[in-house]
Design an enzyme around this catalytic site. Structure first.
Site, PDB file in Angstrom:
ATOM      1  N   HIS A 199       0.921  -1.207   0.273  1.00  0.00           N
ATOM      2  CA  HIS A 199       0.114   0.017  -0.182  1.00  0.00           C
ATOM      3  C   HIS A 199       0.541   1.463  -0.231  1.00  0.00           C
ATOM      4  CE1 HIS A 199      -2.834  -3.163   0.457  1.00  0.00           C
ATOM      5  NE2 HIS A 199      -3.939  -1.978  -0.055  1.00  0.00           N
ATOM      6  N   ARG A 306     -10.654   4.004  -1.701  1.00  0.00           N
ATOM      7  CA  ARG A 306     -10.112   3.521  -0.466  1.00  0.00           C
ATOM      8  C   ARG A 306     -10.572   3.805   0.904  1.00  0.00           C
ATOM      9  NH1 ARG A 306      -5.261   1.887  -4.133  1.00  0.00           N
ATOM     10  NH2 ARG A 306      -6.100  -0.451  -4.770  1.00  0.00           N
ATOM     11  N   ARG A 342     -15.583   1.581  -2.013  1.00  0.00           N
ATOM     12  CA  ARG A 342     -15.378   0.033  -1.088  1.00  0.00           C
ATOM     13  C   ARG A 342     -15.386   0.483  -0.005  1.00  0.00           C
ATOM     14  NH1 ARG A 342      -9.007  -2.715  -1.934  1.00  0.00           N
ATOM     15  NH2 ARG A 342      -9.313  -1.157  -0.107  1.00  0.00           N
ATOM     16  N   ASN A 464      -4.418  -7.271  -7.558  1.00  0.00           N
ATOM     17  CA  ASN A 464      -3.337  -7.046  -6.736  1.00  0.00           C
ATOM     18  C   ASN A 464      -3.358  -8.404  -5.592  1.00  0.00           C
ATOM     19  OD1 ASN A 464      -2.221  -4.448  -7.717  1.00  0.00           O
ATOM     20  ND2 ASN A 464      -4.141  -3.661  -6.458  1.00  0.00           N
ATOM     21  N   ARG A 475       2.018  -9.902  -1.055  1.00  0.00           N
ATOM     22  CA  ARG A 475       2.848  -8.869  -2.459  1.00  0.00           C
ATOM     23  C   ARG A 475       4.132  -7.609  -1.236  1.00  0.00           C
ATOM     24  NH1 ARG A 475      -3.128  -6.105  -2.372  1.00  0.00           N
ATOM     25  NH2 ARG A 475      -2.716  -3.788  -2.196  1.00  0.00           N
ATOM     26  N   CYS A 512     -10.254  -2.860 -10.851  1.00  0.00           N
ATOM     27  CA  CYS A 512      -9.513  -1.815  -9.827  1.00  0.00           C
ATOM     28  C   CYS A 512      -7.948  -1.845  -9.233  1.00  0.00           C
ATOM     29  CB  CYS A 512     -10.564  -1.092  -9.184  1.00  0.00           C
ATOM     30  SG  CYS A 512     -10.481  -2.522  -7.475  1.00  0.00           S
TER      31      CYS A 512
HETATM   32  C1  PEP Z   1      -6.578  -5.328  -5.099  1.00  0.00           C
HETATM   33  O1  PEP Z   1      -6.743  -5.912  -4.285  1.00  0.00           O
HETATM   34  O2  PEP Z   1      -6.185  -4.881  -6.561  1.00  0.00           O
HETATM   35  C2  PEP Z   1      -7.234  -3.675  -4.596  1.00  0.00           C
HETATM   36  C3  PEP Z   1      -7.563  -3.130  -5.581  1.00  0.00           C
HETATM   37  O3  PEP Z   1      -7.620  -3.918  -2.972  1.00  0.00           O
HETATM   38  P1  PEP Z   1      -5.947  -3.322  -2.520  1.00  0.00           P
HETATM   39  O4  PEP Z   1      -5.004  -3.195  -3.569  1.00  0.00           O
HETATM   40  O5  PEP Z   1      -6.505  -2.436  -2.234  1.00  0.00           O
HETATM   41  O6  PEP Z   1      -6.037  -4.589  -1.428  1.00  0.00           O
HETATM   42 MG    MG Z   2      -7.630  -5.667  -2.883  1.00  0.00          MG
END
Ligand code: PEP
Ligand code: MG
Length: 587
Positions: A199, A306, A342, A464, A475, A512
């Site tokens: 993030h 977010r 979201r 993601n 990640r 997204c």
């Molecule tokens: C994702 O997981 O691709 C997403 C858009 O949500 P976040 O990155 O906030 O987990």
């Molecule tokens: Mg996500």
């Protein structure tokens, strides 16, 4: 500017937010300070008590200032939290006990503070009430401040950030990144840890601040004030570059600015392929202040807000009223354009800022997103009520994150309906029903997309997480970042399955995740048939440019050939070569 006398150090990391930047290093050390442990001679006891008193007074002054600032910016209820910290500085359970240890056990003040803090935290541990148990982190917060002050360290970094700083840190919480990026003083970020979709990287991209993450031991190798040139596209960091290297960086900065200006010229044209296929390009935001940048880059709406970021750099969650105001502000600012909000995706790497969350052994697989909300119902309900109330102010859609199965979707929806009924009974105006969708970001949801499409009003693919969970790579973990492959055949097959389930059920399908905004994937996504792509503001003009120059039929051919290949590397090589052939070098 550059110092020829100091040898240049070159570090390789992961390019997390594109663009180049040059600035002086600001080392941010948010790690807990290592407490020195010393035994005192008798003659040292009194001076040590004085030292303790000075540190307490200084902490008290800092907290008073902080309280004033926070009361002004966030409202009096937040000021009260800081006031509670101040009171702890005067609490005999704390102060007297520290002094007793200094006198009786003859240990230095830092060590005494840590010992008392540990004991107090232990007392909180045994309190059954969750609210009071959470106060453990307040003890930690206050103790940390006092210890830092005893050691003469910088305490509230946000106050002292210089202009054009390249912030270098071992790791940055999303809250820290957001706070610093918002200050407008940061030229770039370099962190030891992190991957492309951590993030921290996302926030940096949202602010168009170049960032290199996963840069090994950068925070140890770079010294405060070093001249740092970083390339967030290639993941390169040069410390004390030569004059020639510096000139190259300045030239790249100039070219980037030019390319951006060119791309912006087409910002109000539709994202439509040469054979008439129209995609809606919308933006991802973490804070309402990002909207003006979205609009100036030609966003047709918001595809992902977010909301959890509002919860991160503070000690207590925002009230229903505060949330309502933020959602309303976003909806009104978008003036009737679609806005997808979201619900909270807390947990995982997004734990509320300065409160230390109880550590889970495996947070990515743990209590996060919709699971967190269903386990913390009142927190969830407060958000749902705020959203329901705000919905009358614009074109709102809502979605739940990390849905793994139908039961979760049903439970979340029934919670929403219960809130709607409650507000309706109280006479609150609610407007017409809005669409309620889900994020498809787990292999489980991708595999049962046909069923979920029966009860979700739309899909939005979070690549993601979908990639993280599909390829079993954390990640946040730089050691496995090389395995993060959006063009892995398994990912492409999942995407195909999700889109086809949505089309069969007649519901819209968006993406997204970060994959949506990377120009290299634009034709693959055009071929797959996404209705909407949501990305950070700066990516919109480039992706639009590519779609406008391409035909969907050609993109479908490209995808078909790519999916006959097998390894992720082969597919990626093929797509890159074809993209270069069609479009030339992209910014
Ligand atoms: C994702 O997981 O691709 C997403 C858009 O949500 P976040 O990155 O906030 O987990
Ligand atoms: Mg996500």
């Amino acid at each position: 500017m550059s110092s020829q006398a100091t040898p240049t150090l070159s570090l390789k990391g992961i390019g997390a937010s594109p663009g180049v930047a040059v600035g002086h290093a600001y080392i941010l050390d948010r790690k807990r300070v290592r407490t020195p442990k010393l035994r005192l001679a008798e003659a040292e006891v009194d001076p040590e008590r004085m030292r303790m008193k000075t540190a307490l007074d200084l902490s008290d002054r800092q907290l008073s200032e902080l309280k004033e600032q926070i009361t002004r910016s966030e409202g009096p209820e937040h000021g009260l939290i800081i006031e509670a910290h101040r009171l702890m500085l005067h609490d005999p359970m704390f102060v007297d006990e520290v002094n007793r240890l200094i006198v009786e056990d003859r240990i230095n003040a830092e060590w005494a503070v840590r010992r008392v803090a540990r004991k107090l935290k232990h007392l909180f541990d045994n309190i059954p009430d969750e609210y009071f148990r959470e106060r453990r982190s307040d003890v930690e917060y206050v103790a940390d401040r006092v210890v830092r002050n005893l050691m003469g360290q910088v305490v509230d970094e946000e106050v002292s950030l210089p202009d054009h700083a390249v912030v270098v840190a071992h790791d940055l919480s999303p809250a820290d990144t957001a706070m610093m990026a918002r200050s407008g003083r940061v030229a770039g970020f370099v962190t030891d840890l992190g991957g492309q979709t951590s993030h921290t990287a996302i926030v940096a991209r949202a602010r168009s601040t170049p960032a290199v993450v996963g840069a090994g031991r950068a925070s140890e190798q770079i010294s405060p004030g070093d001249l740092v040139a970083l390339d967030g596209t290639r993941g390169l960091v040069l410390v004390n570059p030569t004059e020639d290297q510096l000139a190259l960086f300045h030239e790249t900065m100039r070219r980037h600015a030019e390319m951006e200006a060119r791309a912006l010229e087409a910002k109000d044209l539709p994202a439509q392929s040469t054979d008439g296929f129209r995609i809606r390009l919308v933006g991802n935001i973490e804070f309402p202040e990002e909207i003006s940048s979205l609009l100036s880059h030609g966003a047709e709406g918001i595809g992902l807000y977010r909301t959890e970021f509002m919860f991160l750099d503070r000690k207590s969650p925002p009230t229903e009223e505060e949330q309502y105001r933020a959602y309303r502000q976003v909806l009104e600012a978008m003036g009737g354009r679609p806005v997808t909000i979201r619900t909270l995706d807390l947990g995982g790497d997004k734990v509320p800022g300065k409160t230390k969350h109880e550590k889970e052994p495996n947070p990515a697989m743990g209590l996060r997103a919709i699971r967190y909300c269903l386990a913390n119902r009142e927190l969830f309900r407060v958000q749902l009520r705020a959203l329901l109330r705000a919905s009358v102010h614009g074109n709102m859609r809502m979605m739940f994150p990390l849905i793994c199965g139908m039961s979760e979707l049903r439970e979340a929806r029934s919670e929403l309906e219960a809130c709607r009924t409650e507000l309706g009974r109280a006479g609150v105006p609610l407007g017409k029903r809005f669409q309620v969708g889900i994020m498809v970001e787990t292999p489980s949801a991708a595999l049962i997309a046909d069923r979920l499409a029966q009860e979700a009003d739309f899909f939005s693919v979070g690549t993601n997480d979908l990639i993280q969970y599909s390829l079993a790579i954390d990640r946040q973990n730089r050691d496995v970042a090389y395995l993060y492959k959006p063009l892995h055949l398994s990912v492409l097959r999942s995407l195909k399955n999700i889109v086809s389930a949505a089309k069969s059920a007649g519901i819209p399908v968006a993406m997204c995740g970060e994959m949506a905004g990377d120009p290299i994937y634009a034709l693959v996504l055009l071929a797959l048939g996404f209705d909407e792509l949501s990305m950070t503001a700066g990516q919109i003009p480039t992706v639009k440019g590519i779609i406008r120059e391409s035909s969907r039929a050609d993109a479908e051919q490209l995808l078909e050939t790519a999916m006959e290949l097998t390894t992720a590397e082969e597919i990626e090589r093929f797509i890159r070569t074809e993209m270069d052939r069609r479009l030339g070098e992209q910014p």
